[in-house]
Scaffold this motif. Structure first.
Motif, mmCIF file in Angstrom:
data_model
loop_
_atom_site.group_PDB
_atom_site.id
_atom_site.type_symbol
_atom_site.label_atom_id
_atom_site.label_comp_id
_atom_site.label_asym_id
_atom_site.label_seq_id
_atom_site.Cartn_x
_atom_site.Cartn_y
_atom_site.Cartn_z
ATOM 1 N N UNK A 175 -4.953 12.780 -6.038
ATOM 2 C CA UNK A 175 -4.697 12.971 -4.608
ATOM 3 C C UNK A 175 -5.619 12.105 -3.763
ATOM 4 N N UNK A 176 -6.835 11.822 -4.275
ATOM 5 C CA UNK A 176 -7.817 11.070 -3.490
ATOM 6 C C UNK A 176 -7.364 9.634 -3.204
ATOM 7 N N UNK A 177 -7.079 8.815 -4.235
ATOM 8 C CA UNK A 177 -6.598 7.458 -3.914
ATOM 9 C C UNK A 177 -5.233 7.459 -3.235
ATOM 10 N N UNK A 178 -4.380 8.414 -3.592
ATOM 11 C CA UNK A 178 -3.048 8.500 -2.986
ATOM 12 C C UNK A 178 -3.152 8.666 -1.472
ATOM 13 N N UNK A 179 -3.934 9.659 -1.021
ATOM 14 C CA UNK A 179 -4.038 9.928 0.407
ATOM 15 C C UNK A 179 -4.706 8.778 1.145
ATOM 16 N N UNK A 180 -5.825 8.284 0.595
ATOM 17 C CA UNK A 180 -6.574 7.231 1.284
ATOM 18 C C UNK A 180 -5.716 5.988 1.493
ATOM 19 N N UNK A 181 -4.969 5.619 0.476
ATOM 20 C CA UNK A 181 -4.146 4.415 0.568
ATOM 21 C C UNK A 181 -2.981 4.620 1.523
ATOM 22 N N UNK A 182 -2.341 5.788 1.482
ATOM 23 C CA UNK A 182 -1.154 5.963 2.325
ATOM 24 C C UNK A 182 -1.516 6.042 3.804
ATOM 25 N N UNK B 200 0.820 -1.208 0.000
ATOM 26 C CA UNK B 200 0.000 0.000 0.000
ATOM 27 C C UNK B 200 0.853 1.258 0.000
ATOM 28 N N UNK B 201 1.943 1.246 0.788
ATOM 29 C CA UNK B 201 2.841 2.404 0.826
ATOM 30 C C UNK B 201 3.506 2.632 -0.537
ATOM 31 N N UNK B 202 3.930 1.545 -1.180
ATOM 32 C CA UNK B 202 4.580 1.677 -2.489
ATOM 33 C C UNK B 202 3.569 2.120 -3.548
ATOM 34 N N UNK B 203 2.359 1.580 -3.492
ATOM 35 C CA UNK B 203 1.314 1.987 -4.437
ATOM 36 C C UNK B 203 1.013 3.475 -4.293
ATOM 37 N N UNK B 204 0.922 3.951 -3.066
ATOM 38 C CA UNK B 204 0.693 5.387 -2.842
ATOM 39 C C UNK B 204 1.851 6.211 -3.403
ATOM 40 N N UNK B 205 3.081 5.701 -3.254
ATOM 41 C CA UNK B 205 4.247 6.399 -3.803
ATOM 42 C C UNK B 205 4.185 6.499 -5.321
ATOM 43 N N UNK B 206 3.742 5.435 -5.972
ATOM 44 C CA UNK B 206 3.632 5.439 -7.434
ATOM 45 C C UNK B 206 2.586 6.458 -7.894
ATOM 46 N N UNK B 207 1.447 6.484 -7.215
ATOM 47 C CA UNK B 207 0.409 7.470 -7.560
ATOM 48 C C UNK B 207 0.933 8.885 -7.346
ATOM 49 N N UNK B 208 1.725 9.058 -6.284
ATOM 50 C CA UNK B 208 2.308 10.366 -5.994
ATOM 51 C C UNK B 208 3.249 10.811 -7.112
ATOM 52 N N UNK B 209 4.036 9.888 -7.633
ATOM 53 C CA UNK B 209 4.928 10.202 -8.748
ATOM 54 C C UNK B 209 4.125 10.703 -9.942
#
Length: 409
Positions: free
Chosen positions: A314-321, A283-292
């Motif tokens: 930003x929505x899926x990025x924040x929720x997942x992280x 989940x942390x890595x997935x959020x990082x990829x979306x952030x990129x």
């Protein structure tokens, strides 16, 4: 039934607190730049000062919160400060910034940190602990905070164009109801829970900082979650500049931000399912990829339609992280230290990065522009996401952690 009542009361607490914080901070950079005429570099300094004070208060909040356990003392304290936020911003902070920039920045930084920027982490950590006890998912309660922020964003742009002070009074008014809600919320504290909270010692904290995996987690958050915050600081200024007038840009940004935060609340419902599927590290890595994609993408496009679409990531990025952070810490560390782990390992690391990067990024905005700065930030996030993919621990390593330290779950 009692658990259900508690869930709704704490969800309403989230709603009101985030209504307050979003009323102030959604358009904070615009207010500093357009109303107070601060430069990009000065605005970056303000955010950096805010981050310094937040960084100072977060470990203190974490230690006090874990010592208090499930008692509500901190929530009462923060609620009273929220009530005072409107008068402070209008009658103290703004005049001080106009009179002497550094005096205003330091005074405001201390107040905003202890009330909102560090206070938010203490509140999230407290409600996550209550959720674990009363068997409701943190994300289900936290989504109401996103809805509160969306409501503030939806009306905030229009209020900003009329009079920025209106948003500050909305924050104070929400604080009054906030205090009433926490007064009516009853959380039972058992003798065992009381004893466990009181057993926390400074020596325990020292042993936490000797752990390699704790530092790896902090470094990962320093280069990912920190960029998330720094990127968002002056993004409203850039977004508004893409429109024929700043007033139109402010208003459209308010609607866009509201839509993004409403989408975020929906993502908080499904994020726990995603994190259970891929694991906390995944989940942390997935959020990082979306952030990129979001940060670098903002530097690759220049029209308001494309950048509006990218903003919604930003929505899926924040929720997942945020769900992944709590799950990762609960998997690899003793939940007795949950507030300290969250406020120091996650929030403190982000503020430390913001202290360093905010003035640098502010100067880059002034010198090379927003788009080129976003590309540089995207490269930084990519490097730290790869770092996390290599060194963060997988869920199946949790059993090994049990033998590593008394701090490990």
């Amino acid at each position: 039934m009692e658990n259900n009542k508690l869930y709704w009361k704490l969800s309403s607490f989230f709603f009101l607190f985030f209504l307050s914080i979003a009323s102030i901070f959604t358009f904070f950079a615009i207010w500093l730049g357009q109303s107070l005429q601060l430069s990009g570099a000065q605005t970056g300094i303000v955010f950096s000062v805010n981050a310094v004070f937040t960084m100072l208060f977060q470990p203190l909040y974490g230690y006090i919160s874990d010592k208090l356990g499930l008692r509500k003392n901190l929530l009462y304290f923060i609620s009273i400060l929220v009530i005072l936020s409107g008068p402070f911003l209008i009658f103290i902070y703004q005049p001080l910034l106009n009179w002497n920039f550094w005096v205003g920045a330091l005074t405001g930084g201390a107040y905003l940190a202890i009330t909102f920027l560090a206070g938010i982490s203490a509140i999230e950590s407290y409600i996550e602990k209550v959720g674990r006890k009363y068997n409701f998912e943190f994300g289900r309660a936290r989504l109401w905070g996103s809805i509160g922020a969306a409501v503030a964003a939806a009306i905030g742009g229009q209020m900003l164009n009329i009079n920025p002070d209106i948003n500050f009074w909305i924050a104070s008014g929400s604080g009054v109801i906030l205090l009433l809600v926490i007064f009516l919320t009853k959380v039972e504290v058992s003798a065992i829970e009381e004893k466990k909270a009181k057993s926390l010692s400074i020596q325990d904290l020292g042993s936490l900082f000797k752990r390699k995996d704790f530092w790896i987690f902090m470094i990962f958050m320093l280069g990912t979650g920190c960029i998330y915050n720094v990127f968002d600081q002056q993004f409203p200024v850039y977004y508004a500049s893409l429109f024929p007038t700043e007033q139109l840009g402010n208003q459209i940004f308010g609607y866009l931000n509201a839509g993004q935060v409403f989408l975020e609340s929906g993502m908080l419902l499904v994020a726990p399912l995603i994190v259970r599927k891929v694991g906390p590290k995944g989940g942390l890595i997935l959020a990082g990829i979306i952030m990129i994609l979001r940060v670098a993408g903002s530097g690759l496009v220049s029209d308001p339609y494309s950048i509006s679409f990218i903003k919604l990531l930003n929505a899926p990025e924040f929720a997942i992280i945020i769900v992944s952070v709590f799950k990762y810490l609960a998997t690899h560390f003793d939940t007795k230290f949950s507030s300290i782990l969250y406020l120091v390992g996650y929030q403190f690391a982000m503020q430390l990065g913001a202290v360093i990067l905010s003035p640098i990024v502010g100067n880059l905005y002034d010198s090379i522009g927003f788009r080129h700065t976003y590309l540089i930030m995207g490269i930084i996030v990519t490097i730290f996401t790869l770092f996390g993919a290599l060194l963060l621990r997988n869920k199946d390593q949790a059993s090994k952690d049990c033998n590593d330290s008394k701090l490990t779950a």
